[in-house]
Design a protein around this motif. Structure first.
Motif, PDB file in Angstrom:
ATOM      1  N   PHE A   1       0.864  -1.180   0.000  1.00  0.00           N
ATOM      2  CA  PHE A   1       0.000   0.000   0.000  1.00  0.00           C
ATOM      3  C   PHE A   1       0.898   1.227   0.000  1.00  0.00           C
ATOM      4  O   PHE A   1       1.727   1.406   0.898  1.00  0.00           O
ATOM      5  N   TRP A   2       0.754   2.024  -1.013  1.00  0.00           N
ATOM      6  CA  TRP A   2       1.522   3.266  -0.981  1.00  0.00           C
ATOM      7  C   TRP A   2       0.530   4.382  -0.703  1.00  0.00           C
ATOM      8  O   TRP A   2      -0.385   4.662  -1.460  1.00  0.00           O
ATOM      9  N   THR A   3       0.688   4.945   0.478  1.00  0.00           N
ATOM     10  CA  THR A   3      -0.303   5.859   0.999  1.00  0.00           C
ATOM     11  C   THR A   3       0.301   6.701   2.105  1.00  0.00           C
ATOM     12  O   THR A   3       1.324   6.327   2.701  1.00  0.00           O
ATOM     13  N   ASN A   4      -0.304   7.847   2.361  1.00  0.00           N
ATOM     14  CA  ASN A   4       0.111   8.641   3.513  1.00  0.00           C
ATOM     15  C   ASN A   4      -0.798   8.384   4.713  1.00  0.00           C
ATOM     16  O   ASN A   4      -0.756   9.088   5.704  1.00  0.00           O
ATOM     17  N   ARG A   5      -1.648   7.344   4.595  1.00  0.00           N
ATOM     18  CA  ARG A   5      -2.545   6.963   5.687  1.00  0.00           C
ATOM     19  C   ARG A   5      -2.244   5.523   6.113  1.00  0.00           C
ATOM     20  O   ARG A   5      -3.076   4.635   5.994  1.00  0.00           O
ATOM     21  N   THR A   6      -1.036   5.267   6.563  1.00  0.00           N
ATOM     22  CA  THR A   6      -0.649   3.901   6.944  1.00  0.00           C
ATOM     23  C   THR A   6      -1.471   3.382   8.116  1.00  0.00           C
ATOM     24  O   THR A   6      -1.533   2.172   8.351  1.00  0.00           O
ATOM     25  N   ASP A   7      -2.132   4.287   8.843  1.00  0.00           N
ATOM     26  CA  ASP A   7      -2.945   3.854   9.983  1.00  0.00           C
ATOM     27  C   ASP A   7      -4.182   3.079   9.536  1.00  0.00           C
ATOM     28  O   ASP A   7      -4.816   2.375  10.340  1.00  0.00           O
ATOM     29  N   LEU A   8      -4.529   3.195   8.234  1.00  0.00           N
ATOM     30  CA  LEU A   8      -5.726   2.508   7.735  1.00  0.00           C
ATOM     31  C   LEU A   8      -5.490   1.021   7.446  1.00  0.00           C
ATOM     32  O   LEU A   8      -6.440   0.269   7.283  1.00  0.00           O
ATOM     33  N   ILE A   9      -4.235   0.614   7.385  1.00  0.00           N
ATOM     34  CA  ILE A   9      -3.928  -0.759   6.963  1.00  0.00           C
ATOM     35  C   ILE A   9      -4.486  -1.787   7.937  1.00  0.00           C
ATOM     36  O   ILE A   9      -5.103  -2.777   7.530  1.00  0.00           O
ATOM     37  N   ALA A  10      -4.288  -1.577   9.231  1.00  0.00           N
ATOM     38  CA  ALA A  10      -4.809  -2.529  10.226  1.00  0.00           C
ATOM     39  C   ALA A  10      -6.328  -2.618  10.147  1.00  0.00           C
ATOM     40  O   ALA A  10      -6.905  -3.717  10.241  1.00  0.00           O
ATOM     41  N   ASP A  11      -6.982  -1.480   9.927  1.00  0.00           N
ATOM     42  CA  ASP A  11      -8.441  -1.477   9.805  1.00  0.00           C
ATOM     43  C   ASP A  11      -8.885  -2.230   8.559  1.00  0.00           C
ATOM     44  O   ASP A  11      -9.898  -2.937   8.573  1.00  0.00           O
ATOM     45  N   PHE A  12      -8.125  -2.073   7.461  1.00  0.00           N
ATOM     46  CA  PHE A  12      -8.488  -2.781   6.225  1.00  0.00           C
ATOM     47  C   PHE A  12      -8.360  -4.290   6.414  1.00  0.00           C
ATOM     48  O   PHE A  12      -9.205  -5.055   5.937  1.00  0.00           O
ATOM     49  N   LYS A  13      -7.332  -4.725   7.111  1.00  0.00           N
ATOM     50  CA  LYS A  13      -7.180  -6.165   7.370  1.00  0.00           C
ATOM     51  C   LYS A  13      -8.363  -6.692   8.180  1.00  0.00           C
ATOM     52  O   LYS A  13      -8.886  -7.773   7.906  1.00  0.00           O
TER      53      LYS A  13
ATOM     54  N   ILE B   1       4.321   1.903   2.042  1.00  0.00           N
ATOM     55  CA  ILE B   1       5.295   2.962   1.809  1.00  0.00           C
ATOM     56  C   ILE B   1       4.534   4.277   1.794  1.00  0.00           C
ATOM     57  O   ILE B   1       3.522   4.404   1.091  1.00  0.00           O
ATOM     58  N   ASP B   2       5.010   5.206   2.547  1.00  0.00           N
ATOM     59  CA  ASP B   2       4.361   6.510   2.596  1.00  0.00           C
ATOM     60  C   ASP B   2       4.486   7.171   1.222  1.00  0.00           C
ATOM     61  O   ASP B   2       5.594   7.344   0.695  1.00  0.00           O
ATOM     62  N   LYS B   3       3.355   7.524   0.644  1.00  0.00           N
ATOM     63  CA  LYS B   3       3.353   8.085  -0.707  1.00  0.00           C
ATOM     64  C   LYS B   3       4.210   9.354  -0.785  1.00  0.00           C
ATOM     65  O   LYS B   3       4.968   9.536  -1.741  1.00  0.00           O
ATOM     66  N   ASN B   4       4.120  10.193   0.216  1.00  0.00           N
ATOM     67  CA  ASN B   4       4.886  11.441   0.187  1.00  0.00           C
ATOM     68  C   ASN B   4       6.384  11.176   0.173  1.00  0.00           C
ATOM     69  O   ASN B   4       7.142  11.801  -0.576  1.00  0.00           O
ATOM     70  N   ASP B   5       6.811  10.216   0.999  1.00  0.00           N
ATOM     71  CA  ASP B   5       8.238   9.862   1.020  1.00  0.00           C
ATOM     72  C   ASP B   5       8.663   9.211  -0.286  1.00  0.00           C
ATOM     73  O   ASP B   5       9.768   9.432  -0.786  1.00  0.00           O
ATOM     74  N   PHE B   6       7.783   8.388  -0.812  1.00  0.00           N
ATOM     75  CA  PHE B   6       8.112   7.633  -2.014  1.00  0.00           C
ATOM     76  C   PHE B   6       8.368   8.570  -3.192  1.00  0.00           C
ATOM     77  O   PHE B   6       9.254   8.325  -4.013  1.00  0.00           O
ATOM     78  N   LEU B   7       7.576   9.625  -3.291  1.00  0.00           N
ATOM     79  CA  LEU B   7       7.690  10.541  -4.427  1.00  0.00           C
ATOM     80  C   LEU B   7       8.709  11.653  -4.187  1.00  0.00           C
ATOM     81  O   LEU B   7       8.975  12.458  -5.069  1.00  0.00           O
TER      82      LEU B   7
END
Length: 435
Positions: free
Chosen positions: A91-103, A125-131
């Motif tokens: 998941f490449w996102t700036n909302r990594t806190d959502l991953i546990a909820d999605f699982k 991977i944090d989208k902002n960091d990735f780009l």
């Protein structure tokens, strides 16, 4: 021939972000496919061959997280086939806190998505960091690839691809070119002749002409195996740490609930090429519930099916027999089958039984003609064992009324074992002795 490479896919609803991440891969010579998500346009069918899938968690601007998760789950199933095999989900996102909820959202429903689209590794991977050009893409990907199971399986996949190309190259290097550089017609014709001869010497002329693709595939397996074995790598040694510390076989156990029967089926049973009753290893049904078939059985073998079954498996009951499947296994010699020699087709009588039947057999009464294969197989979704009576062979043509449809085909390795057991049985020497 030049199909899409689906090893890495990226799915995002923002064209600028999608282009930027794909360009990061392209600049480093890494192929990937980018998909702009709109909730309406998807591949005609889910993709296979995916190793890494990058998904933006926020594919829609939902009013609540449930809508976001539902759209994400649907998108993953639209892009990744249930038969894809092992893959890494990032998941490449700036909302990594959502991953546990999605699982948690996925685990609420025991559906095909949960059962068949499980990633072997899940990362973010944090989208902002990735780009951010200051940050290194290699470092972030290296973190993902260094997950032990990912590193081992993907390294093995690379080794298989290298060994396949090495195998082909070794054979191609034996084929002469035209003396003039750039002239390729002679080489192409020479290729046809050499590979035709390889196919013929593997399958025999008739079978090779009918199915040259399978003939070539089977022919190069030993060369491919050697190429793979000589690959100098240690990824399995590094990954199988439990094997390295084990002192004996019993120190390692299958996971709880693991179906060894399915593994046996993968190694020994072919359910694809079972259209012909005369293929070596074909397991053909004999209808033991049909009166006419039972009469033919008794006329052909001089005993009733019930007596034959009781002698093969002494101690079993009527219920066991009724739950068994009477079969005939084609066991022509491998060379006769390969050369398509004119012959009557030879079959061994046997039965497919429930696994617990082996526990009921009176071992002291069982004859030396009983070949009880020691493996449990997964046959049409049920766990079964296969028993063969080496004393009962018969010849039949494909039109024989006693033989019904082909259920599956036993593969070469197990047929070689059955053939060897049969040869030893019929050639055993009787000795007169007194005790």
């Amino acid at each position: 021939m030049f199909g899409f490479n689906n090893k890495i896919i990226v799915v995002d609803d923002n064209q600028d972000d999608l282009s930027q991440i794909c360009n990061e891969f392209y600049k480093r010579g890494i192929g990937c496919r980018g998909f702009l998500y709109d909730g309406l346009t998807f591949p005609s069918e889910p993709l296979r061959g995916i190793q890494i899938a990058f998904f933006d968690i926020n594919l829609i601007q939902g009013n609540n997280n449930t809508e976001i998760y539902s759209a994400l789950k649907d998108a993953i199933s639209q892009y990744i086939s249930e038969s894809n095999g092992p893959y890494v989900l990032v998941f490449w996102t700036n909302r990594t806190d959502l991953i546990a909820d999605f699982k948690d959202f996925v685990n609420r429903t025991n559906d095909n998505f949960k059962q068949k689209l499980k990633p072997i590794a899940l990362s973010a991977i944090d989208k902002n960091d990735f780009l951010d050009p200051v940050n290194s893409l290699e470092e972030k990907l290296e973190t993902i690839f260094n997950i032990d199971v990912v590193k081992c399986l993907f390294s093995f996949d690379d080794s298989i691809a290298c060994a396949a190309w090495q195998t082909l190259s070794e054979i191609l290097n034996t084929i002469p070119f035209d003396v003039s550089w750039g002239e390729t017609d002679k080489f192409s014709n020479n290729c046809k002749d050499v590979f035709s001869k390889i196919a013929i010497n593997t399958y025999g002329f008739i079978h090779a002409r009918k199915n040259p693709d399978n003939a070539i595939k089977e022919a190069i397996v030993p060369v491919f195996q050697y190429s793979l074995l000589k690959e100098d790598n240690k990824y399995w040694e590094e990954y199988l740490s439990n094997l390295q510390i084990a002192k004996k076989n019993e120190d390692i156990n299958y996971p709880e609930g693991y179906k060894v029967s399915t593994l046996n089926t993968i190694f020994h049973i072919d359910t694809i090429h079972c259209e012909c009753k005369t293929n070596r290893g074909a397991v053909c049904l004999i209808n033991s519930s049909d009166k006419e078939s039972l009469e033919m059985f008794e006329e052909a073998f001089g005993c009733s099916y019930y007596d034959w079954y009781s002698r093969l498996l002494p101690g079993t009951q009527k219920k066991d027999r009724n739950q068994s499947t009477l079969i005939a296994v084609e066991f022509s010699a491998a060379c006769d089958f390969s050369n398509n020699k004119k012959r009557t087709y030879k079959y061994l009588l046997g039965v497919i039984v429930n696994p617990d039947v082996y526990d009921k057999i009176e071992k002291d009464k069982i004859g030396d003609y009983a070949l009880l294969l020691p493996y449990i197989f997964n046959i049409q979704g049920e766990e079964k064992r296969i028993c063969i009576n080496l004393n009962y062979t018969f010849a039949a043509q494909v039109t024989s009324l006693i033989l019904k449809e082909t259920l599956f085909v036993l593969k070469k390795e197990i047929m070689d074992m059955i053939g060897n057991k049969y040869a030893n049985h019929v050639s055993r020497i009787g000795i007169t002795g007194f005790y």
